[in-house]
Design a protein around this motif. Structure first.
Motif, PDB file in Angstrom:
ATOM      1  N   PRO A  53       0.641  -1.039  -0.018  1.00  0.00           N
ATOM      2  CA  PRO A  53      -0.009   0.017   0.033  1.00  0.00           C
ATOM      3  C   PRO A  53       0.950   1.288   0.094  1.00  0.00           C
ATOM      4  O   PRO A  53       0.277   2.393  -0.225  1.00  0.00           O
ATOM      5  CB  PRO A  53      -0.682  -0.269   1.340  1.00  0.00           C
ATOM      6  CG  PRO A  53      -0.854  -1.479   1.599  1.00  0.00           C
ATOM      7  CD  PRO A  53       0.677  -2.128   1.177  1.00  0.00           C
ATOM      8  N   GLY A  54       2.243   1.025   0.242  1.00  0.00           N
ATOM      9  CA  GLY A  54       2.775   2.286   0.266  1.00  0.00           C
ATOM     10  C   GLY A  54       2.564   3.265   1.409  1.00  0.00           C
ATOM     11  O   GLY A  54       2.606   3.086   2.413  1.00  0.00           O
ATOM     12  N   THR A  55       2.516   4.563   0.799  1.00  0.00           N
ATOM     13  CA  THR A  55       2.076   5.646   1.746  1.00  0.00           C
ATOM     14  C   THR A  55       0.488   5.759   2.045  1.00  0.00           C
ATOM     15  O   THR A  55       0.038   6.828   2.763  1.00  0.00           O
ATOM     16  CB  THR A  55       2.585   6.863   1.444  1.00  0.00           C
ATOM     17  OG1 THR A  55       2.350   7.439   0.148  1.00  0.00           O
ATOM     18  CG2 THR A  55       4.303   6.776   1.533  1.00  0.00           C
ATOM     19  N   SER A  56      -0.143   4.686   1.511  1.00  0.00           N
ATOM     20  CA  SER A  56      -1.629   4.988   1.680  1.00  0.00           C
ATOM     21  C   SER A  56      -2.073   4.992   3.090  1.00  0.00           C
ATOM     22  O   SER A  56      -1.421   4.126   3.946  1.00  0.00           O
ATOM     23  CB  SER A  56      -2.233   3.855   0.744  1.00  0.00           C
ATOM     24  OG  SER A  56      -3.764   3.928   1.215  1.00  0.00           O
ATOM     25  N   THR A  57      -3.014   5.745   3.513  1.00  0.00           N
ATOM     26  CA  THR A  57      -3.482   5.649   5.036  1.00  0.00           C
ATOM     27  C   THR A  57      -4.626   5.108   5.100  1.00  0.00           C
ATOM     28  O   THR A  57      -5.215   4.996   6.195  1.00  0.00           O
ATOM     29  CB  THR A  57      -3.531   7.201   5.520  1.00  0.00           C
ATOM     30  OG1 THR A  57      -4.399   7.964   4.621  1.00  0.00           O
ATOM     31  CG2 THR A  57      -2.135   8.014   5.292  1.00  0.00           C
ATOM     32  N   ALA A  58      -5.054   4.576   4.137  1.00  0.00           N
ATOM     33  CA  ALA A  58      -6.466   3.793   4.006  1.00  0.00           C
ATOM     34  C   ALA A  58      -6.264   2.574   4.894  1.00  0.00           C
ATOM     35  O   ALA A  58      -5.276   1.874   4.805  1.00  0.00           O
ATOM     36  CB  ALA A  58      -7.132   3.347   2.707  1.00  0.00           C
ATOM     37  N   THR A  59      -7.353   2.095   5.524  1.00  0.00           N
ATOM     38  CA  THR A  59      -7.456   0.877   6.456  1.00  0.00           C
ATOM     39  C   THR A  59      -8.123  -0.020   5.449  1.00  0.00           C
ATOM     40  O   THR A  59      -8.940   0.186   4.758  1.00  0.00           O
ATOM     41  CB  THR A  59      -8.396   1.164   7.730  1.00  0.00           C
ATOM     42  OG1 THR A  59      -7.834   2.202   8.528  1.00  0.00           O
ATOM     43  CG2 THR A  59      -8.434  -0.212   8.266  1.00  0.00           C
ATOM     44  N   ILE A  60      -7.144  -1.231   5.170  1.00  0.00           N
ATOM     45  CA  ILE A  60      -7.579  -2.143   4.244  1.00  0.00           C
ATOM     46  C   ILE A  60      -7.696  -3.545   5.220  1.00  0.00           C
ATOM     47  O   ILE A  60      -6.884  -3.902   5.931  1.00  0.00           O
ATOM     48  CB  ILE A  60      -6.624  -2.478   3.388  1.00  0.00           C
ATOM     49  CG1 ILE A  60      -6.164  -1.129   2.501  1.00  0.00           C
ATOM     50  CG2 ILE A  60      -6.620  -3.641   2.368  1.00  0.00           C
ATOM     51  CD1 ILE A  60      -4.844  -1.072   1.760  1.00  0.00           C
TER      52      ILE A  60
END
Length: 744
Positions: free
Chosen positions: A169-176
């Protein structure tokens, strides 16, 4: 060479059968209580059986006495290792395993299905890897929505026989959140399998007929070692005749009294029959090496080639519950080759049967034995018992075999029916030949071949191929060498006679009929100086102009890294796996970074990766590296390399000149190629995009801000945040007419 197996009697059993869907791997995360894989600095958490990635705003530090960072929140993995969960001031980059130990085939194609959702729509990269070196993985962009959905994506051109999946996800702040994942493929009907059993007291192979036994079989421990009990572990002439080796701490010490060596395992009567025994002593070596203070080996009578399929069987138990890791070792027991063999083995005090079919991949090739590291967890003195040891391998044809293809003539590789090389009647003894294609029938002309030393199993065929060491010239001999998955491109389509001499390792290709062979040409350099007037980006991330996160800066705006772009456009569609070389000079009016992607026509996104990040400075630099067309481009008309020039916020001028882009052939001298992918002059191979809402267009000189309006076009097309075109029904964040919006 001795032929071990004949195809003719078996072909009618499977020719013409349709491919069937095969599920190769499945993981249901609800069966775990914590992260079950190797931790790469980030630990997904577990809630009601759901693996949850809380995004790039956190990092995880293992709980240790010397840990410099601590927190009130502790996360525990499935095997009980604890990590501190630490909030970050700015998003960091993260990745983690979502699957491991996936059985795969060389050059295979696989479909992954995962039940997943995210707190906000996002697109992440997921790598399928078979090693950790360059070129040992392939990636896919995976779009995740905000509702539970079974998301599907594909890989092809796999180069190993055991793979993992790493979400990035890299720098994504989304909760997966992840519920389950499966991997499968469309498999052709398998040919009937004949298994050859190996462990014999005379060291010779034999075919074990169903329902019959072998009185020379020594894997059952009933045959005393006799003189073999005195064979040394490093005796290359005899050590493979011993099927069971043991190492017990402090026993059989070397001449310096500093190390203990393997020896033929003890044969003792246990539970009414004779078995092999390793009397493990207390493990006292400090640290991880204590796991191999006591070891056991199941030794093979030979080494195994890459792609060879093996069936391993044994019975086992211990004096107390214990676990052992397994490794591949070379001919000499204790001579380490590869960290993983058949996985972890859990011993109990009751007899169990172990059965596993696996394939020797490139990292295992030349291996001879399975090593058990007996002190993985328990360090006490433990007795380990083994019985009924058995190696079996598929019976295959041996010799030299050639399979051929030509996409233009719809000729696909048929490895099962590859043509066998025969003695050439016009040459000295030992020179072999085969002819591919049929004279007088243009529809049979071929332009690519694979030559292998094994026939009868696709994996084995692909793993035992050979390739020439220099460029092919019709009628001239050259050397050849072993190479896994070697597909040999011929100079021109046609009918070819192939000769080879196994004694001198030389090969000759002679065209009997067909197209004229391509001649090497000079690499051209296009001197056009392209200038991209990148416009200021409507800033979204909290970063400065160099892309560094900034505390306190509000993240607003709809800008994207592809608002400004530059494209190299090849003169033709590129094929997956083609190796090209790219060289150019570049600079910018500011320090800036550009990510790169693989596109079809400019703006038609295909794959997230191309030539990596390109770092611009205010001084001229030279970029000089290979670009291999990704397998993800199959069937998608890959033709362009895209530079995303809005990775920084500020307006910036980018300069590129002296461009070379050509098909690479390592057998040609420097400065030569069979094909230039761009013209020597003109700008038709260079496209630019300057500002959000504009479209890519051929470079026409210094366009600047005044040209933006004429390029604005209204389009019904919508794209996800990775630049992939999606349907109008796609849910989540999308980009339409250069503007970001939420599609509900």
């Amino acid at each position: 060479m001795k032929k071990l197996f004949t195809l003719i009697a078996l072909l009618t059993c499977f020719l013409g059968a349709k491919a069937e869907w095969v599920q190769d791997y499945k993981i249901d995360y609800s069966t775990y209580k914590g992260f079950p894989f190797y931790v790469m600095g980030y630990v997904p958490e577990w809630y009601d059986g759901v693996m949850t990635d809380f995004g790039a705003n956190f990092k995880y530090v293992e709980v240790k006495d010397d840990a410099e960072e601590t927190s009130d929140v502790i996360v525990t993995t499935n095997n009980g290792v604890q990590y501190y969960k630490i909030a970050l001031d700015a998003p960091g980059w993260h990745q983690y395993f979502i699957a491991d130990g996936i059985p795969t085939e060389l050059d295979g194609a696989y479909t992954v299905k995962a039940m997943v959702k995210a707190s906000e729509a996002c697109t992440i990269n997921v790598n399928m890897g078979w090693g950790w070196g360059e070129g040992q993985s392939t990636g896919a962009s995976v779009s995740i929505g905000t509702e539970w959905t079974e998301v599907e994506w594909e890989y092809s051109g796999i180069g190993g026989t055991s793979c993992n999946l790493v979400a990035q996800p890299g720098t994504s702040t989304a909760t997966i959140e992840w519920k389950y994942l499966t991997v499968g493929h469309n498999a052709k009907a398998a040919r009937p399998t004949v298994w050859q059993e190996w462990l014999n007291s005379d060291g010779q192979p034999f075919v074990l007929e169903e329902g019959k036994t072998n009185d020379k079989y020594m894997g059952n421990a009933e045959t005393p070692w006799g003189d073999l009990a005195n064979v040394k572990y490093n005796d290359a002439e005899k050590n493979f005749l011993v099927c069971a080796w043991s190492k017990e701490k402090g026993h059989n010490m070397d001449e310096n009294g500093e190390a203990w060596n393997p020896f033929p395992a003890s044969i003792e009567e246990v539970d009414g029959s004779k078995v092999f025994v390793c009397h493990g002593q207390p493990a006292t070596t400090e640290g991880d090496p204590s796991a191999w203070d006591n070891q056991f080996w199941i030794q093979s009578p030979q080494s195994w080639k890459e792609g060879t399929q093996i069936k391993l069987h044994f019975r086992y138990k211990a004096s107390q519950p214990a676990k052992a890791d397994t490794q591949i070792h070379k001919q000499t027991p204790s001579d380490y080759l590869h960290w993983n063999a058949v996985g972890e083995v859990a011993f109990t005090t009751e007899w169990q049967d172990f059965d596993k079919t696996f394939t020797f991949d490139a990292s295992m090739a030349t291996g001879w034995s399975i090593a058990f590291n007996l002190n993985k967890e328990v360090k006490d003195a433990v007795d380990f018992y083994f019985d009924d040891l058995s190696w079996q391998t598929m019976v295959l044809d041996e010799g030299f075999f050639v399979a051929s293809s030509n996409a233009a003539n719809a000729i696909e590789y048929d490895l099962d029916n590859a043509t066998q090389f025969e003695q050439d009647p016009d040459e000295d003894e030992g020179v072999l030949f085969a002819i591919v294609g049929e004279q007088g029938k243009k529809e049979t002309w071929i332009n690519e071949i694979m030559i292998s030393t094994i026939r009868g199993n696709d994996q084995a065929f692909k793993g035992a191929t050979i390739k020439p060491t220099t460029a092919i010239t019709s009628g001239e001999w050259t050397g050849y060498t072993e190479a896994s998955l070697a597909k040999i491109k011929l100079p021109g389509a046609g009918v070819w006679k192939i000769q080879l001499d196994p004694n001198t390792k030389e090969i000759c290709f002679t065209q009997l009929e067909g197209e004229a062979a391509a001649e090497p040409i000079d690499v051209v350099t296009n001197k056009t100086e392209v200038v991209v007037h990148g416009q200021e980006r409507d800033w979204k991330p909290a970063k400065d102009d160099a892309g560094t996160p900034q505390d306190g800066e509000e993240g607003v705006g709809t800008g994207q890294p592809w608002d400004n772009q530059f494209f190299f456009v090849a003169n033709r569609v590129l094929e997956p796996g083609e190796v090209t070389h790219l060289k150019f000079s570049y600079k910018a009016s500011k320090v800036a970074t550009s990510s790169t992607q693989t596109h079809g026509t400019p703006g038609a996104y295909i794959h997230w990766a191309a030539i990596g990040n390109v770092n611009f400075t205010e001084e001229w630099q030279t970029f000089d590296q290979d670009f291999t067309v990704p397998n993800e481009a199959a069937g998608k008309n890959a033709q362009s390399i895209a530079f995303n020039l809005a990775e920084i916020k500020a307006a910036c001028d980018y300069y590129i000149k002296d461009v070379q882009w050509y098909l690479k052939d390592e057998t040609l001298e420097e400065g030569k190629t069979y094909e230039n992918l761009i013209d020597a002059t003109g700008a038709k191979n260079f496209y630019v995009k300057e500002g959000a809402g504009t479209n890519p267009h051929e470079f026409e000189g210094s366009t600047g801000i005044t040209n933006i309006e004429k390029n604005v076009k209204t389009s019904s097309a919508i794209y996800n945040i990775a630049g992939q075109r999606v349907s109008k029904d796609f849910k989540g964040l999308v980009v339409k007419d250069g503007k970001k919006m939420l599609n509900k």
